[in-house]
Design a protein around this motif. Structure first.
Motif, PDB file in Angstrom:
ATOM      1  N   GLY A   1      -2.917 -11.547  -9.747  1.00 16.28           N
ATOM      2  CA  GLY A   1      -1.745 -11.061 -10.463  1.00 16.28           C
ATOM      3  C   GLY A   1      -0.537 -11.088  -9.551  1.00 16.28           C
ATOM      4  N   ASP A   2       0.600 -10.794 -10.126  1.00 15.34           N
ATOM      5  CA  ASP A   2       1.834 -10.716  -9.348  1.00 15.34           C
ATOM      6  C   ASP A   2       2.233  -9.266  -9.219  1.00 15.34           C
ATOM      7  OD1 ASP A   2       2.425 -13.411  -8.768  1.00 15.34           O
ATOM      8  OD2 ASP A   2       2.849 -13.707 -10.890  1.00 15.34           O
ATOM      9  N   VAL A   3       2.586  -8.875  -8.005  1.00 16.71           N
ATOM     10  CA  VAL A   3       2.949  -7.479  -7.756  1.00 16.71           C
ATOM     11  C   VAL A   3       4.462  -7.352  -7.700  1.00 16.71           C
ATOM     12  CG1 VAL A   3       2.939  -5.666  -6.020  1.00 16.71           C
ATOM     13  CG2 VAL A   3       0.858  -6.916  -6.493  1.00 16.71           C
ATOM     14  N   ILE A   4       4.960  -6.337  -8.371  1.00 17.91           N
ATOM     15  CA  ILE A   4       6.367  -5.979  -8.204  1.00 17.91           C
ATOM     16  C   ILE A   4       6.385  -4.601  -7.548  1.00 17.91           C
ATOM     17  CG2 ILE A   4       8.515  -5.359  -9.432  1.00 17.91           C
ATOM     18  CD1 ILE A   4       6.234  -7.869 -10.961  1.00 17.91           C
ATOM     19  N   HIS A   5       7.009  -4.531  -6.380  1.00 20.32           N
ATOM     20  CA  HIS A   5       7.116  -3.237  -5.693  1.00 20.32           C
ATOM     21  C   HIS A   5       8.171  -2.408  -6.411  1.00 20.32           C
ATOM     22  CE1 HIS A   5       5.535  -4.947  -1.601  1.00 20.32           C
ATOM     23  NE2 HIS A   5       4.586  -4.759  -2.483  1.00 20.32           N
ATOM     24  N   LEU A   6       7.794  -1.234  -6.926  1.00 25.51           N
ATOM     25  CA  LEU A   6       8.767  -0.426  -7.655  1.00 25.51           C
ATOM     26  C   LEU A   6       9.482   0.537  -6.716  1.00 25.51           C
ATOM     27  CD1 LEU A   6       6.712   0.256 -10.908  1.00 25.51           C
ATOM     28  CD2 LEU A   6       8.490  -1.468 -10.513  1.00 25.51           C
ATOM     29  N   ARG A   7       8.749   1.370  -6.047  1.00 22.82           N
ATOM     30  CA  ARG A   7       9.388   2.295  -5.090  1.00 22.82           C
ATOM     31  C   ARG A   7       8.335   2.799  -4.106  1.00 22.82           C
ATOM     32  NH1 ARG A   7       9.790   3.936 -10.088  1.00 22.82           N
ATOM     33  NH2 ARG A   7       8.072   5.213 -10.848  1.00 22.82           N
ATOM     34  N   PRO A   8       8.817   3.238  -2.948  1.00 21.59           N
ATOM     35  CA  PRO A   8       7.851   3.806  -1.994  1.00 21.59           C
ATOM     36  C   PRO A   8       7.245   5.077  -2.563  1.00 21.59           C
ATOM     37  CG  PRO A   8      10.002   3.422  -0.955  1.00 21.59           C
ATOM     38  CD  PRO A   8      10.185   3.230  -2.419  1.00 21.59           C
ATOM     39  N   ALA A   9       6.063   5.440  -2.097  1.00 19.77           N
ATOM     40  CA  ALA A   9       5.399   6.643  -2.612  1.00 19.77           C
ATOM     41  C   ALA A   9       6.195   7.867  -2.234  1.00 19.77           C
ATOM     42  CB  ALA A   9       4.005   6.741  -2.036  1.00 19.77           C
TER      43      ALA A   9
ATOM     44  N   GLY B   1       1.031   1.587 -11.395  1.00 21.03           N
ATOM     45  CA  GLY B   1       0.263   2.606 -10.689  1.00 21.03           C
ATOM     46  C   GLY B   1       0.586   2.594  -9.218  1.00 21.03           C
ATOM     47  N   ARG B   2      -0.161   3.403  -8.492  1.00 22.65           N
ATOM     48  CA  ARG B   2       0.036   3.464  -7.047  1.00 22.65           C
ATOM     49  C   ARG B   2      -1.042   2.627  -6.362  1.00 22.65           C
ATOM     50  NH1 ARG B   2      -1.395   7.261  -3.145  1.00 22.65           N
ATOM     51  NH2 ARG B   2      -2.351   8.528  -4.757  1.00 22.65           N
ATOM     52  N   ALA B   3      -0.592   1.701  -5.527  1.00 15.91           N
ATOM     53  CA  ALA B   3      -1.536   0.845  -4.798  1.00 15.91           C
ATOM     54  C   ALA B   3      -2.134   1.660  -3.666  1.00 15.91           C
ATOM     55  CB  ALA B   3      -0.824  -0.384  -4.254  1.00 15.91           C
ATOM     56  N   VAL B   4      -3.451   1.813  -3.646  1.00 16.31           N
ATOM     57  CA  VAL B   4      -4.043   2.698  -2.648  1.00 16.31           C
ATOM     58  C   VAL B   4      -4.831   1.976  -1.564  1.00 16.31           C
ATOM     59  CG1 VAL B   4      -4.098   4.815  -4.003  1.00 16.31           C
ATOM     60  CG2 VAL B   4      -5.963   3.178  -4.231  1.00 16.31           C
ATOM     61  N   SER B   5      -5.426   0.828  -1.915  1.00 18.65           N
ATOM     62  CA  SER B   5      -6.204   0.135  -0.875  1.00 18.65           C
ATOM     63  C   SER B   5      -6.515  -1.288  -1.296  1.00 18.65           C
ATOM     64  CB  SER B   5      -7.517   0.886  -0.594  1.00 18.65           C
ATOM     65  OG  SER B   5      -8.296   0.907  -1.770  1.00 18.65           O
TER      66      SER B   5
ATOM     67  N   LEU C   1       0.827  -1.226   0.000  1.00 19.36           N
ATOM     68  CA  LEU C   1       0.000   0.000   0.000  1.00 19.36           C
ATOM     69  C   LEU C   1       0.852   1.263   0.000  1.00 19.36           C
ATOM     70  CD1 LEU C   1      -2.965  -0.888   2.359  1.00 19.36           C
ATOM     71  CD2 LEU C   1      -2.822  -0.982  -0.138  1.00 19.36           C
ATOM     72  N   GLY C   2       0.433   2.215  -0.812  1.00 18.61           N
ATOM     73  CA  GLY C   2       1.134   3.490  -0.896  1.00 18.61           C
ATOM     74  C   GLY C   2       2.320   3.466  -1.839  1.00 18.61           C
ATOM     75  N   ARG C   3       2.572   2.316  -2.440  1.00 17.42           N
ATOM     76  CA  ARG C   3       3.740   2.195  -3.318  1.00 17.42           C
ATOM     77  C   ARG C   3       3.376   2.272  -4.792  1.00 17.42           C
ATOM     78  NH1 ARG C   3       8.631  -0.699  -2.315  1.00 17.42           N
ATOM     79  NH2 ARG C   3       8.971  -0.779  -0.093  1.00 17.42           N
ATOM     80  N   GLU C   4       4.390   2.643  -5.570  1.00 18.68           N
ATOM     81  CA  GLU C   4       4.308   2.442  -7.015  1.00 18.68           C
ATOM     82  C   GLU C   4       4.520   0.952  -7.255  1.00 18.68           C
ATOM     83  OE1 GLU C   4       3.291   5.893  -8.461  1.00 18.68           O
ATOM     84  OE2 GLU C   4       4.129   4.500  -9.933  1.00 18.68           O
ATOM     85  N   VAL C   5       3.630   0.343  -7.978  1.00 16.15           N
ATOM     86  CA  VAL C   5       3.770  -1.089  -8.222  1.00 16.15           C
ATOM     87  C   VAL C   5       3.520  -1.401  -9.691  1.00 16.15           C
ATOM     88  CG1 VAL C   5       3.032  -1.742  -5.894  1.00 16.15           C
ATOM     89  CG2 VAL C   5       1.339  -1.613  -7.725  1.00 16.15           C
ATOM     90  N   ARG C   6       4.039  -2.523 -10.090  1.00 17.59           N
ATOM     91  CA  ARG C   6       3.679  -3.063 -11.405  1.00 17.59           C
ATOM     92  C   ARG C   6       2.950  -4.370 -11.162  1.00 17.59           C
ATOM     93  NH1 ARG C   6       8.478  -4.664 -13.996  1.00 17.59           N
ATOM     94  NH2 ARG C   6       7.877  -6.836 -13.907  1.00 17.59           N
ATOM     95  N   ILE C   7       1.821  -4.529 -11.826  1.00 15.17           N
ATOM     96  CA  ILE C   7       1.085  -5.783 -11.711  1.00 15.17           C
ATOM     97  C   ILE C   7       1.244  -6.529 -13.010  1.00 15.17           C
ATOM     98  CG2 ILE C   7      -1.159  -6.857 -11.286  1.00 15.17           C
ATOM     99  CD1 ILE C   7      -0.742  -5.054  -9.050  1.00 15.17           C
TER     100      ILE C   7
END
Ligand code: BT5
Length: 250
Positions: free
Chosen positions: A242-250, A216-220, A200-206
């Motif tokens: 889906g599979d989430v890749i954490h890109l960077r903190p918000a 996009g940014r995971a919000v909830s 949550l709160g991160r830029e992620v790739r799904i």
């Protein structure tokens, strides 16, 4: 047998009350074992194997672990009659198990700081230490499988005790006790899960099942467990699988 022989006798693990634990040297998959026998099994039946010949991840992927090194275990939860929705019951139990896994890691290795990655990974930083595989059975029970790296991890992942100082069985005793310590209230579980969810709160790739990716940014996380994402154009997406890749903190 003399009294002194007692110390040599195999110890029966002090499983917490209410859990029925089966242990086998080898099986195909502890999840498959419980799903097949679900109709005949009591609530909180636990099956642990030293080795799985066909250990499974999500989406027909593999789960690897050399014999005797890691915790490979599944738990069957029977849905109580008061719980109308199978999916909500399943979601609650997955979250409970995830929180129990995180608490177990912290208790056994206080230097590690476990966090969760949507939908079902337990992470130490960017490295995976445990994964969960959930299956619903025909009679509405839920089987939650846990692969927790204790003595071994593949490249890029991490183990709890690579020095061999913990056995999978010791970790299971702690995991069941940690589950028992969780709050009863679903709201409290949801809050604790959300607090620990690093997604949550991160830029992620799904990476979706259809081969397409979404950034996009995971919000909830919505009440059904789906991840809500806002893309660069401000459009909200609802992701169920889906599979989430954490890109960077918000
Ligand atoms: C999971 O799948 O993370 C769920 C894993 C559940 C395993 C348990 S073991 C007991 C029970 N019985 C079973 O048959 N399964 C459950 P997924 O998110 O799809 O991750 C799978 C991917 O993780 C694989 O494609 C590998 O890339 C990677 N992987 C395989 N073994 C791993 C390990 N020991 N540690 C970290 N990553 C691993």
């Amino acid at each position: 047998m003399t009294p002194g022989d007692h110390a040599e006798a195999p110890l029966i693990p002090p499983w917490p009350d209410g859990w029925r634990v089966e242990e086998v040297a080898s099986t195909t998959s502890t999840n498959d074992d419980l799903v097949e026998r679900a109709a005949d099994l009591a609530d909180r039946t636990v099956r642990r194997a030293d080795y799985q010949t066909a250990g499974r991840g999500r989406l027909d992927r593999r789960w690897d672990a050399p014999a005797g090194t890691n915790l490979l275990v599944s738990i069957l939860f029977r849905r109580p009659p008061t719980e109308r929705s199978v999916n909500r019951f399943a979601l609650g139990q997955i979250r409970r198990v995830s929180l129990a896994v995180a608490a177990t890691i912290t208790r056994l290795h206080p230097d590690l700081c476990p966090q969760l990655k949507w939908p079902n990974d337990v992470m130490i930083g960017s490295r995976k230490i445990a994964g969960l595989l959930t299956q619903l059975t025909d009679d509405g029970s839920v089987v939650v499988g846990i692969g927790l790296n204790v003595g071994w991890a593949p490249a890029g992942a991490i183990a709890l005790a690579p020095d061999g100082s913990l056995t999978p069985r010791q970790v299971l005793v702690e995991l069941l006790a940690a589950f028992d310590r969780l709050p009863e209230s679903t709201d409290q579980i949801t809050d604790a899960y959300t607090d620990l969810l690093a997604t949550l709160g991160r830029e992620v790739r799904i990476d979706g099942l259809d081969g397409r990716s979404l950034v996009g940014r995971a919000v909830s996380v919505d009440p059904d467990g789906a991840l809500q994402l806002i893309d660069a154009d401000g459009v909200t997406h609802r992701v169920e699988v889906g599979d989430v890749i954490h890109l960077r903190p918000a």
